[in-house]
Enzyme design. Sequence first.
Site, PDB file in Angstrom:
ATOM      1  N   ARG A  58       0.996  -1.409  -0.102  1.00 19.78           N
ATOM      2  CA  ARG A  58      -0.035   0.227  -0.104  1.00 19.78           C
ATOM      3  C   ARG A  58       0.818   1.397  -0.021  1.00 19.78           C
ATOM      4  NH1 ARG A  58      -3.370   2.490   4.631  1.00 19.78           N
ATOM      5  NH2 ARG A  58      -4.957   3.465   3.656  1.00 19.78           N
ATOM      6  N   HIS A  62       0.494   4.505  -2.371  1.00 24.54           N
ATOM      7  CA  HIS A  62       0.416   5.683  -1.846  1.00 24.54           C
ATOM      8  C   HIS A  62       1.627   6.687  -2.121  1.00 24.54           C
ATOM      9  CE1 HIS A  62      -2.941   5.109   1.058  1.00 24.54           C
ATOM     10  NE2 HIS A  62      -3.233   4.446   0.081  1.00 24.54           N
ATOM     11  N   ASN A  90      -3.015   8.283   5.375  1.00 25.68           N
ATOM     12  CA  ASN A  90      -1.995   7.556   5.876  1.00 25.68           C
ATOM     13  C   ASN A  90      -1.805   7.416   7.415  1.00 25.68           C
ATOM     14  OD1 ASN A  90      -1.098   7.181   2.997  1.00 25.68           O
ATOM     15  ND2 ASN A  90      -0.421   9.363   3.157  1.00 25.68           N
ATOM     16  N   HIS A 189      -6.234  -5.715  -2.103  1.00 23.72           N
ATOM     17  CA  HIS A 189      -7.133  -5.888  -0.997  1.00 23.72           C
ATOM     18  C   HIS A 189      -7.575  -7.591  -0.655  1.00 23.72           C
ATOM     19  CE1 HIS A 189      -8.512  -1.316  -1.512  1.00 23.72           C
ATOM     20  NE2 HIS A 189      -7.277  -1.590  -1.325  1.00 23.72           N
TER      21      HIS A 189
HETATM   22  C1  HEM Z   1      -8.608   1.233  -6.238  1.00 25.45           C
HETATM   23  C2  HEM Z   1      -8.792   2.244  -5.084  1.00 25.45           C
HETATM   24  C3  HEM Z   1      -8.373   2.205  -3.915  1.00 25.45           C
HETATM   25  C4  HEM Z   1      -8.980   2.431  -2.776  1.00 25.45           C
HETATM   26  C5  HEM Z   1     -10.162   3.292  -2.713  1.00 25.45           C
HETATM   27  C6  HEM Z   1      -8.204   1.934  -1.664  1.00 25.45           C
HETATM   28  C7  HEM Z   1      -8.604   2.143  -0.230  1.00 25.45           C
HETATM   29  C8  HEM Z   1      -8.191   1.568   0.715  1.00 25.45           C
HETATM   30  C9  HEM Z   1      -8.660   1.836   2.210  1.00 25.45           C
HETATM   31  C10 HEM Z   1      -9.683   2.470   2.523  1.00 25.45           C
HETATM   32  C11 HEM Z   1      -7.974   0.917   3.006  1.00 25.45           C
HETATM   33  C12 HEM Z   1      -7.984   0.566   4.480  1.00 25.45           C
HETATM   34  C13 HEM Z   1      -7.282   1.685   5.197  1.00 25.45           C
HETATM   35  C14 HEM Z   1      -7.526   1.536   6.680  1.00 25.45           C
HETATM   36  O1  HEM Z   1      -8.653   2.179   6.938  1.00 25.45           O
HETATM   37  O2  HEM Z   1      -6.864   1.134   7.532  1.00 25.45           O
HETATM   38  C15 HEM Z   1      -7.038   0.020   1.926  1.00 25.45           C
HETATM   39  C16 HEM Z   1      -6.131  -0.946   2.543  1.00 25.45           C
HETATM   40  C17 HEM Z   1      -5.056  -1.336   1.692  1.00 25.45           C
HETATM   41  N1  HEM Z   1      -4.917  -1.224   0.356  1.00 25.45           N
HETATM   42 FE1  HEM Z   1      -5.968   0.135  -0.896  1.00 25.45          FE
HETATM   43  N2  HEM Z   1      -7.149   1.211  -2.154  1.00 25.45           N
HETATM   44  C18 HEM Z   1      -7.204   1.218  -3.569  1.00 25.45           C
HETATM   45  C19 HEM Z   1      -6.144   0.595  -4.259  1.00 25.45           C
HETATM   46  C20 HEM Z   1      -5.172   0.088  -3.676  1.00 25.45           C
HETATM   47  C21 HEM Z   1      -4.147  -0.413  -4.648  1.00 25.45           C
HETATM   48  C22 HEM Z   1      -3.841   0.115  -6.051  1.00 25.45           C
HETATM   49  C23 HEM Z   1      -2.921  -1.000  -3.769  1.00 25.45           C
HETATM   50  C24 HEM Z   1      -1.911  -1.754  -4.140  1.00 25.45           C
HETATM   51  C25 HEM Z   1      -1.523  -2.146  -5.268  1.00 25.45           C
HETATM   52  C26 HEM Z   1      -3.818  -1.109  -2.432  1.00 25.45           C
HETATM   53  C27 HEM Z   1      -3.168  -1.842  -1.343  1.00 25.45           C
HETATM   54  C28 HEM Z   1      -3.828  -1.884  -0.165  1.00 25.45           C
HETATM   55  C29 HEM Z   1      -3.478  -2.903   0.897  1.00 25.45           C
HETATM   56  C30 HEM Z   1      -2.309  -3.879   0.636  1.00 25.45           C
HETATM   57  C31 HEM Z   1      -4.174  -2.360   2.082  1.00 25.45           C
HETATM   58  C32 HEM Z   1      -4.043  -3.148   3.541  1.00 25.45           C
HETATM   59  C33 HEM Z   1      -3.095  -2.156   4.445  1.00 25.45           C
HETATM   60  C34 HEM Z   1      -2.657  -2.993   5.498  1.00 25.45           C
HETATM   61  O3  HEM Z   1      -3.389  -3.931   5.920  1.00 25.45           O
HETATM   62  O4  HEM Z   1      -1.876  -2.092   6.308  1.00 25.45           O
HETATM   63  N3  HEM Z   1      -4.970  -0.394  -2.545  1.00 25.45           N
HETATM   64  N4  HEM Z   1      -7.198   0.689   0.609  1.00 25.45           N
END
Ligand code: HEM
Length: 321
Positions: A58, A62, A90, A189
Site C-alpha cells: 500500500r 500511496h 496515511n 485488497h
Molecule cells: C482502487 C482504489 C483504492 C482504494 C479506494 C483503496 C482504499 C483502501 C482503504 C480505505 C484501505 C484501508 C485503510 C484503513 O482504513 O486502514 C486500504 C487498504 C489497503 N490497500 Fe487500498 N485502495 C485502493 C487501491 C489499492 C491499490 C492500487 C493497492 C496496491 C496495489 C492497495 C493496497 C492496499 C493494501 C495492501 C491494504 C491493506 C493495508 C494494511 O493492511 O496495512 N490499495 N485501501
Amino acid sequence: MKLSTLFILYFFTVSTLANASLKIGYYHSSCPNAESIVRKAVNKAVSRNPGLGAGIIRMHFHDCFVRGCDASILLDPTPGNPTEKEHPANNPSLRGYEVIDEAKIELESICPETVSCSDIIAFAARDSAFKLGGIRYSVPSGRRDGRVSIKDEPTANLPPSTLNAGELEENFAKKGLSLDEMVTLSGAHSIGRSHCSSFSDRLYSFNSTHPQDPSMDPKLAQQLIKRCPRPSTTDPIAPLDVDTPNRLDNKYYLNLKNKRGVLTSDQTLWNSPSTARMARSNAIHGANWAHKFADAMVKMGSIEVMTGIQGEIRKNCRVVN
Ligand code: HEM
Ligand SMILES: *[C@@H]1O[C@H](CO)[C@@H](O)[C@H](O)[C@H]1NC(C)=O
C-alpha cells in the site's frame, strides 16, 4: 539519407535521452547486493508480521500516486511543514516505515548515498508480493528521491473508499493506469486490513431508509457491526479478506462475487457494468490475474519518476539531505 529520416532519428534520440528511464538491475555494479538486502529486511519483517507486507504494498501505491514514486511518503514532518504521512489517508493506517528504514541503514553502510528510498519501496513491495502471494517480477530501478512532501496532496490524488467504478477509473486514468489495471491492482485488497471508519457508512448510514448497504452480504455486515460498534472515538480494524488475510491471491474477486467486498470501492468492481467482466475474469483465472498484477505494479512504479540528475539519493529516508 533523406532529410526527413534524419529528423526522425534526431527526435527519436532526443526524446529518448530526455526520458531517461528505469532499468532492471540498475544497481548491478554500483551496489550489487542492493536488492538482496531489501529482500532480507522484508522477509524478516513479514515473517514476523505479514501485515507489514500489506502495508508496504500500500505504501508503494500511496507514494506513486502523490508526486510520483519519489518516496515523498517517507518524509517526516518538520516544524511548519506537515507531510503526506500525516494525511488521514496515511495516518494512522499506513505501516511498514521501519522496514524501509532498516533496509536503508544497511544499504548506507555498504553503499553510501547510492540506493534511493523510492527504489527501496518499489523493491520491498515486490518482495512483499512474492512472500505473500508467490508473485515474481523484476523491478526496473534508478528512481531518485524527491525533496517535497505536502500534507494535503493525498486528498486530490488518492481515491477514497466511497468511489464508484467510474470515479475510480477516472482517478487511475489521471496516473496513466487503465481500467483493467485499476481492477487488477485492487486485488491487493486480498491482504491486510481496514479501519472501520473506511466502511462504517455501509453498516450504519447507507441511506435514510436503509442503514445497511444492500450490496453487502448481511452475514458479513453483522460480523463487521460486531467488530465496529457505531462510530465512536475508537476506530477498530477488520480484515479486508476475512478468509485468507495474509495470502495475496485472486480470492478477493470471489469475495466480491459473494457480496463480501469490505469497501464500497471493492464491491463496485463486481457490480458495475464497466468492470464486472474484468472482475469475473480475475476470479476465474488466478494465474492470469497474478501476471497482470505484476505488470500493473511495474507500471504503477513508473508513475512520474525522477531519474538521472533530478532529485537526490536521500541518506535517511525520513529527511531530505
Ligand atoms: C482502487 C482504489 C483504492 C482504494 C479506494 C483503496 C482504499 C483502501 C482503504 C480505505 C484501505 C484501508 C485503510 C484503513 O482504513 O486502514 C486500504 C487498504 C489497503 N490497500 Fe487500498 N485502495 C485502493 C487501491 C489499492 C491499490 C492500487 C493497492 C496496491 C496495489 C492497495 C493496497 C492496499 C493494501 C495492501 C491494504 C491493506 C493495508 C494494511 O493492511 O496495512 N490499495 N485501501
Ligand atoms: C435506499 O436504498 C434502497 C436499497 O438500495 C433503495 O431501494 C431505496 O430506494 C433507497 N432510499 C432512498 C431514500 O434513497
